[in-house]
Design a protein around this motif. Sequence first.
Motif, PDB file in Angstrom:
ATOM      1  N   LYS A 169       0.827  -1.208   0.000  1.00 56.38           N
ATOM      2  CA  LYS A 169       0.000   0.000   0.000  1.00 56.38           C
ATOM      3  C   LYS A 169       0.865   1.264   0.000  1.00 56.38           C
ATOM      4  CE  LYS A 169      -4.152  -1.813   0.111  1.00 56.38           C
ATOM      5  NZ  LYS A 169      -5.087  -1.618  -1.026  1.00 56.38           N
ATOM      6  N   ILE A 170       1.937   1.254   0.795  1.00 62.35           N
ATOM      7  CA  ILE A 170       2.843   2.410   0.861  1.00 62.35           C
ATOM      8  C   ILE A 170       3.483   2.664  -0.504  1.00 62.35           C
ATOM      9  CG2 ILE A 170       5.057   3.220   1.796  1.00 62.35           C
ATOM     10  CD1 ILE A 170       4.229   1.760   4.434  1.00 62.35           C
ATOM     11  N   ASN A 171       3.941   1.591  -1.154  1.00 62.74           N
ATOM     12  CA  ASN A 171       4.584   1.746  -2.462  1.00 62.74           C
ATOM     13  C   ASN A 171       3.578   2.069  -3.551  1.00 62.74           C
ATOM     14  OD1 ASN A 171       7.681   1.037  -2.566  1.00 62.74           O
ATOM     15  ND2 ASN A 171       6.771  -0.247  -0.983  1.00 62.74           N
ATOM     16  N   GLU A 172       2.386   1.519  -3.440  1.00 65.19           N
ATOM     17  CA  GLU A 172       1.336   1.853  -4.412  1.00 65.19           C
ATOM     18  C   GLU A 172       1.062   3.354  -4.390  1.00 65.19           C
ATOM     19  OE1 GLU A 172      -2.972  -0.015  -5.625  1.00 65.19           O
ATOM     20  OE2 GLU A 172      -2.636   0.443  -3.505  1.00 65.19           O
ATOM     21  N   ALA A 173       0.960   3.917  -3.193  1.00 58.97           N
ATOM     22  CA  ALA A 173       0.720   5.357  -3.067  1.00 58.97           C
ATOM     23  C   ALA A 173       1.893   6.167  -3.630  1.00 58.97           C
ATOM     24  CB  ALA A 173       0.486   5.717  -1.601  1.00 58.97           C
ATOM     25  N   ILE A 175       4.061   5.202  -5.928  1.00 60.16           N
ATOM     26  CA  ILE A 175       4.115   5.040  -7.388  1.00 60.16           C
ATOM     27  C   ILE A 175       3.030   5.882  -8.066  1.00 60.16           C
ATOM     28  CG2 ILE A 175       3.821   3.388  -9.274  1.00 60.16           C
ATOM     29  CD1 ILE A 175       5.008   1.266  -7.262  1.00 60.16           C
ATOM     30  N   GLU A 176       1.831   5.900  -7.483  1.00 57.14           N
ATOM     31  CA  GLU A 176       0.747   6.714  -8.052  1.00 57.14           C
ATOM     32  C   GLU A 176       1.104   8.193  -8.013  1.00 57.14           C
ATOM     33  OE1 GLU A 176      -2.690   5.532  -5.854  1.00 57.14           O
ATOM     34  OE2 GLU A 176      -3.112   3.807  -7.181  1.00 57.14           O
ATOM     35  N   LYS A 177       1.769   8.615  -6.924  1.00 53.34           N
ATOM     36  CA  LYS A 177       2.218  10.012  -6.855  1.00 53.34           C
ATOM     37  C   LYS A 177       3.257  10.292  -7.931  1.00 53.34           C
ATOM     38  CE  LYS A 177       4.051  13.628  -3.847  1.00 53.34           C
ATOM     39  NZ  LYS A 177       4.767  14.236  -4.978  1.00 53.34           N
ATOM     40  N   ASN A 178       4.164   9.345  -8.172  1.00 57.37           N
ATOM     41  CA  ASN A 178       5.178   9.489  -9.221  1.00 57.37           C
ATOM     42  C   ASN A 178       4.507   9.638 -10.590  1.00 57.37           C
ATOM     43  OD1 ASN A 178       8.287   7.645  -9.959  1.00 57.37           O
ATOM     44  ND2 ASN A 178       7.539   9.605 -10.688  1.00 57.37           N
ATOM     45  N   ILE A 179       3.460   8.844 -10.833  1.00 61.21           N
ATOM     46  CA  ILE A 179       2.719   8.931 -12.097  1.00 61.21           C
ATOM     47  C   ILE A 179       2.081  10.309 -12.244  1.00 61.21           C
ATOM     48  CG2 ILE A 179       0.705   8.054 -13.365  1.00 61.21           C
ATOM     49  CD1 ILE A 179       1.364   5.281 -12.102  1.00 61.21           C
ATOM     50  N   ASN A 180       1.458  10.796 -11.180  1.00 60.86           N
ATOM     51  CA  ASN A 180       0.832  12.122 -11.223  1.00 60.86           C
ATOM     52  C   ASN A 180       1.871  13.228 -11.419  1.00 60.86           C
ATOM     53  OD1 ASN A 180      -1.743  11.068 -10.826  1.00 60.86           O
ATOM     54  ND2 ASN A 180      -1.596  11.210  -8.598  1.00 60.86           N
ATOM     55  N   ASP A 181       3.037  13.061 -10.778  1.00 59.04           N
ATOM     56  CA  ASP A 181       4.105  14.059 -10.949  1.00 59.04           C
ATOM     57  C   ASP A 181       4.650  14.035 -12.372  1.00 59.04           C
ATOM     58  OD1 ASP A 181       3.842  14.903  -8.346  1.00 59.04           O
ATOM     59  OD2 ASP A 181       5.492  13.668  -7.573  1.00 59.04           O
ATOM     60  N   GLU A 206      13.701  11.073 -12.485  1.00 62.77           N
ATOM     61  CA  GLU A 206      14.716  10.371 -11.695  1.00 62.77           C
ATOM     62  C   GLU A 206      14.072   9.296 -10.818  1.00 62.77           C
ATOM     63  OE1 GLU A 206      17.987  11.288  -8.154  1.00 62.77           O
ATOM     64  OE2 GLU A 206      16.893  12.931  -9.109  1.00 62.77           O
ATOM     65  N   ARG A 207      12.950   9.645 -10.171  1.00 68.93           N
ATOM     66  CA  ARG A 207      12.261   8.674  -9.319  1.00 68.93           C
ATOM     67  C   ARG A 207      11.727   7.503 -10.135  1.00 68.93           C
ATOM     68  NH1 ARG A 207       7.724  11.318  -7.181  1.00 68.93           N
ATOM     69  NH2 ARG A 207       8.292  13.351  -8.008  1.00 68.93           N
ATOM     70  N   ALA A 208      11.206   7.784 -11.322  1.00 70.48           N
ATOM     71  CA  ALA A 208      10.678   6.719 -12.177  1.00 70.48           C
ATOM     72  C   ALA A 208      11.783   5.781 -12.654  1.00 70.48           C
ATOM     73  CB  ALA A 208       9.958   7.331 -13.384  1.00 70.48           C
ATOM     74  N   LEU A 209      12.948   6.354 -12.981  1.00 65.98           N
ATOM     75  CA  LEU A 209      14.068   5.531 -13.423  1.00 65.98           C
ATOM     76  C   LEU A 209      14.559   4.621 -12.300  1.00 65.98           C
ATOM     77  CD1 LEU A 209      16.101   8.103 -15.548  1.00 65.98           C
ATOM     78  CD2 LEU A 209      14.793   6.145 -16.398  1.00 65.98           C
ATOM     79  N   LYS A 210      14.647   5.162 -11.085  1.00 69.19           N
ATOM     80  CA  LYS A 210      15.067   4.336  -9.944  1.00 69.19           C
ATOM     81  C   LYS A 210      14.044   3.240  -9.650  1.00 69.19           C
ATOM     82  CE  LYS A 210      18.171   7.469  -7.511  1.00 69.19           C
ATOM     83  NZ  LYS A 210      18.486   8.147  -6.240  1.00 69.19           N
ATOM     84  N   LEU A 211      12.793   3.557  -9.849  1.00 72.93           N
ATOM     85  CA  LEU A 211      11.737   2.579  -9.642  1.00 72.93           C
ATOM     86  C   LEU A 211      11.865   1.429 -10.643  1.00 72.93           C
ATOM     87  CD1 LEU A 211       9.065   1.989  -8.081  1.00 72.93           C
ATOM     88  CD2 LEU A 211       7.875   3.250  -9.885  1.00 72.93           C
ATOM     89  N   LEU A 212      12.201   1.768 -11.875  1.00 71.57           N
ATOM     90  CA  LEU A 212      12.266   0.767 -12.950  1.00 71.57           C
ATOM     91  C   LEU A 212      13.565  -0.031 -12.938  1.00 71.57           C
ATOM     92  CD1 LEU A 212      10.693   2.844 -15.834  1.00 71.57           C
ATOM     93  CD2 LEU A 212       9.695   0.828 -14.766  1.00 71.57           C
ATOM     94  N   LYS A 213      14.691   0.643 -12.686  1.00 72.25           N
ATOM     95  CA  LYS A 213      15.972  -0.048 -12.792  1.00 72.25           C
ATOM     96  C   LYS A 213      16.641  -0.311 -11.465  1.00 72.25           C
ATOM     97  CE  LYS A 213      18.901   4.064 -13.572  1.00 72.25           C
ATOM     98  NZ  LYS A 213      19.847   3.869 -12.494  1.00 72.25           N
ATOM     99  N   GLY A 214      16.025   0.130 -10.361  1.00 68.84           N
ATOM    100  CA  GLY A 214      16.625  -0.066  -9.062  1.00 68.84           C
ATOM    101  C   GLY A 214      17.828   0.831  -8.870  1.00 68.84           C
TER     102      GLY A 214
END
Length: 218
Positions: A169-173, A175-181, A206-214
Motif C-alpha cells: 500500500k505504501i509503495n502503491e501510493a 508510485i501513483e504520486k510518481n505517475i501524477n508528478d 529520476e524517481r521513475a528511473l530508480k523505480l524501474l531499474k533499481g
Amino acid sequence: MKLEFIPLYEVFEKYKGGCPICKIIKDEEKAYCEHLFEDEVLKDPEMYFKIRETSFCHYHLELLNNSYDKLGLAIALKANISYKLQQITDKRKSLKKKRGKETKNKCLICDYLSERDKYQMHILIDILHADKDFVERHIEGVSRLCFHHLNMLMETAKDVTPQIEKIFKINEAAIEKNINDLEWFITKFDYRFQDEPWYDSKDSIERALKLLKGGYYD
C-alpha cells in the motif's frame, strides 16, 4: 537481534538515495569485485576455474576495468581469453562433426549478485515476521523499493501478511504520486502552463528511473 538482520536494518534507517535492498546489493558487488582479484583468490584453483570460464557481462567488464586492481584484472583476462581462444580453436577443428547443444556460462559476478539478492529478500521476510513494527518504523525506506524488489517480495513471501500488505500500500501510493508528478511534468511543457509551479514534478523522471531499474547503477 540476529546478526544477519543488522545490514538491512541499517540500510532501511540510513539510506535515502533509493531502494534500500539495491543499496545492499551494490555494496556487496563492490566488495565482491575487490575480493575477486586478491592474490589468495586468484591462486585458489576453484575460483580461478570460475574466472577462466565465465562470460563477464559488458557492465561488469567496464566496472572492473574502471574501478579495480589492474594486475588482478590482467591475470583474470589472460586466463579468460586464453580459454575462449581454445574454445574457438576446438570449434574450428570440429566444424564438420556433429556437436551437442553448448551451455553458455553466465557472468560470474551477476550470478553471485543474483544469489545475494535472493538471500537478502529472505532476510527481509524473516525480519517482517520477527519485528511486527518494522514497516511503521521504516516507512521512508520501505516506500523506496524498486519494482524488481517489490515483485521479488510478492513472489518470495508465502502469504500476504499485514506487514507485506502495508509495504504494498505504501509503495502503491508512492508510485501513483510518481505517475501524477510525471503527468504534471509533461503538462508543464504546454505553453499554457509555463507560468505554473513545478510542484514535486522536477525529480519525477529520476524517481521513475530508480523505480524501474533499481539502484544498481546509481
